[in-house]
Scaffold this motif. Structure first.
Motif, PDB file in Angstrom:
ATOM      1  N   ALA A  37      72.605  42.505 170.301  1.00 39.48           N
ATOM      2  CA  ALA A  37      72.059  43.803 169.889  1.00 39.48           C
ATOM      3  C   ALA A  37      71.919  43.890 168.373  1.00 39.48           C
ATOM      4  O   ALA A  37      70.926  44.427 167.864  1.00 39.48           O
ATOM      5  CB  ALA A  37      72.954  44.925 170.404  1.00 39.48           C
ATOM      6  N   ASP A  41      68.378  44.514 166.544  1.00 40.24           N
ATOM      7  CA  ASP A  41      68.223  45.710 165.710  1.00 40.24           C
ATOM      8  C   ASP A  41      67.875  45.348 164.271  1.00 40.24           C
ATOM      9  O   ASP A  41      67.192  46.113 163.584  1.00 40.24           O
ATOM     10  CB  ASP A  41      69.514  46.528 165.749  1.00 40.24           C
ATOM     11  N   PRO A  45      64.290  47.606 164.357  1.00 37.22           N
ATOM     12  CA  PRO A  45      65.234  48.718 164.432  1.00 37.22           C
ATOM     13  C   PRO A  45      64.860  49.721 165.517  1.00 37.22           C
ATOM     14  O   PRO A  45      63.695  50.083 165.675  1.00 37.22           O
ATOM     15  CB  PRO A  45      65.137  49.357 163.039  1.00 37.22           C
ATOM     16  N   GLY A  46      65.875  50.127 166.286  1.00 28.85           N
ATOM     17  CA  GLY A  46      65.668  51.128 167.318  1.00 28.85           C
ATOM     18  C   GLY A  46      65.265  50.582 168.665  1.00 28.85           C
ATOM     19  O   GLY A  46      65.210  51.331 169.642  1.00 28.85           O
ATOM     20  N   VAL A  48      66.918  48.486 170.512  1.00 24.18           N
ATOM     21  CA  VAL A  48      68.132  48.511 171.331  1.00 24.18           C
ATOM     22  C   VAL A  48      69.103  49.512 170.704  1.00 24.18           C
ATOM     23  O   VAL A  48      68.993  49.826 169.509  1.00 24.18           O
ATOM     24  CB  VAL A  48      68.799  47.117 171.413  1.00 24.18           C
ATOM     25  N   LYS A  50      72.066  50.752 168.649  1.00 22.41           N
ATOM     26  CA  LYS A  50      72.765  50.098 167.543  1.00 22.41           C
ATOM     27  C   LYS A  50      74.190  49.761 167.965  1.00 22.41           C
ATOM     28  O   LYS A  50      74.922  50.598 168.478  1.00 22.41           O
ATOM     29  CB  LYS A  50      72.775  50.997 166.314  1.00 22.41           C
ATOM     30  N   ASP A  70      75.621  52.969 170.078  1.00 19.86           N
ATOM     31  CA  ASP A  70      75.065  54.316 170.062  1.00 19.86           C
ATOM     32  C   ASP A  70      74.721  54.760 171.479  1.00 19.86           C
ATOM     33  O   ASP A  70      74.221  53.975 172.292  1.00 19.86           O
ATOM     34  CB  ASP A  70      73.787  54.359 169.207  1.00 19.86           C
ATOM     35  N   HIS A 181      65.292  38.990 174.139  1.00 19.07           N
ATOM     36  CA  HIS A 181      66.307  39.882 174.698  1.00 19.07           C
ATOM     37  C   HIS A 181      67.191  39.110 175.661  1.00 19.07           C
ATOM     38  O   HIS A 181      68.410  39.228 175.640  1.00 19.07           O
ATOM     39  CB  HIS A 181      65.615  41.066 175.392  1.00 19.07           C
ATOM     40  N   VAL A 199      63.775  52.155 174.947  1.00 18.11           N
ATOM     41  CA  VAL A 199      65.004  51.507 174.496  1.00 18.11           C
ATOM     42  C   VAL A 199      65.388  50.423 175.490  1.00 18.11           C
ATOM     43  O   VAL A 199      65.415  50.652 176.703  1.00 18.11           O
ATOM     44  CB  VAL A 199      66.154  52.523 174.352  1.00 18.11           C
TER      45      VAL A 199
END
Length: 316
Positions: A37, A41, A45-46, A48, A50, A70, A181, A199
């Motif tokens: 992750a 990220d 950014p965003g 997955v 954080k 998060d 991923h 996400v």
């Protein structure tokens, strides 16, 4: 077991913050997810949640490992917008460059509950072979030895992979390791209810051939990623590797990994039969062996269009 809880932080005053807590029994599950992750990220950014951290504690009976990230309140009922999602995934594959130019990952990661071998390799064929051997071993441990299957597995490793994947780095061709991923399917994607952003979660990353990302989309449990729209949009950003006319065969090969991963987690799963049939197809085309059985198109999901819902319960 996954849990949600509220925690509190102090930054110029107390405030309530929601975090996501996942407890697991194996270190690679949480350490691998944390580093996966964090790597994703850092480049997109965003995309997955954080990652906040990971750790361990003794509950009196055993070691428990946990991941913190998060919290996102997500809708899992709607398919993500294909154009936006595929643009973001293409960004991940383009910008997520291997730190040493090799295939692999700095620490072991996990797909489902199965640990992958991610030692650094210059050859993509060798790197993928490590991962395929992993799931073959796990599958045999769950479902037992099967002579014809074992023969097909060995021929796939000895004959098909060197030919089908080896060609990606031969005759002057170069293949750049891309951050993937690693477990990208419909149950690992949601829409953030607050922002509307797509996400991804539960990553088990490695630096790989970018096309490996999409092996799961061929599987019987795919229910919107099996639409050609997603792949067509992705290929507007990143074209298939050469030889282009072997893209579908590579996708078939890459689908064998999630099929056997599924079979290893679900005793008696039909995924093993599907993977075996795909092996027979690839062996007949790239590395024929007289003693192997014949490929059966009636067991081929790309021919029949069969859909089999994924069973979420796995081996403990």
């Amino acid at each position: 077991m996954d849990e949600y809880r509220e925690d509190f932080g102090h930054s110029g005053g107390w405030k309530s913050e929601k975090i996501f807590l996942k407890g697991q029994g194996a270190r690679p599950l949480v350490e691998g997810e944390f580093h996966s992750a964090a790597a994703i990220d850092a480049v997109v950014p965003g995309l997955v949640p954080k990652a906040a951290g990971w750790g361990q504690y003794d509950n009196g009976e055993t070691q428990v490992y946990f991941f913190l990230g998060d919290f996102h309140d997500m809708d899992f009922s709607a398919a993500p917008d294909p154009d936006h999602l595929m643009s973001r995934i293409a960004d991940l594959h383009r910008k997520g460059l291997s730190p040493n130019g090799l295939f692999g990952f700095p620490i072991p990661t996990v797909c489902g509950k199965m640990e992958r071998t991610v030692i650094w390799e210059k050859s993509w064929a060798k790197s993928f072979t490590h991962q395929l051997k992993d799931v073959i071993k796990y599958d045999n441990e769950t479902n037992g030895q099967w002579l014809e299957y074992d023969t097909a597995c060995q021929q796939l490793i000895d004959g098909v992979i060197p030919r089908l994947l080896g060609v990606l780095q031969s005759d002057g061709r170069e293949l750049t390791p891309a951050l993937i991923h690693g477990d990208l399917w419909e149950r690992n994607i949601g829409i953030d209810m607050e922002t509307g952003e797509t996400v991804l979660f539960d990553p088990g990353s490695t630096y790989a051939h970018n096309e490996m990302e999409f092996g799961t989309w061929r599987c019987t449990w795919a229910f919107y990623f099996n639409s050609p729209d997603y792949m067509r949009l992705y290929q507007r950003h990143i074209e298939p590797s050469e030889p282009v006319d072997e893209w579908d065969d590579r996708n078939r090969l890459y689908s064998i990994h999630p099929y056997l991963n599924d079979s290893a987690g679900h005793p008696g799963s039909f995924s093993r039969q599907i993977a075996y049939n795909d092996m027979l197809y690839l062996c007949a085309k790239y590395a024929p062996l007289d003693c192997l059985e014949k490929y059966d198109p009636e067991k081929d999901v790309s021919v029949t269009g069969a859909y089999i819902p994924f069973a979420m319960k796995q081996l403990e």
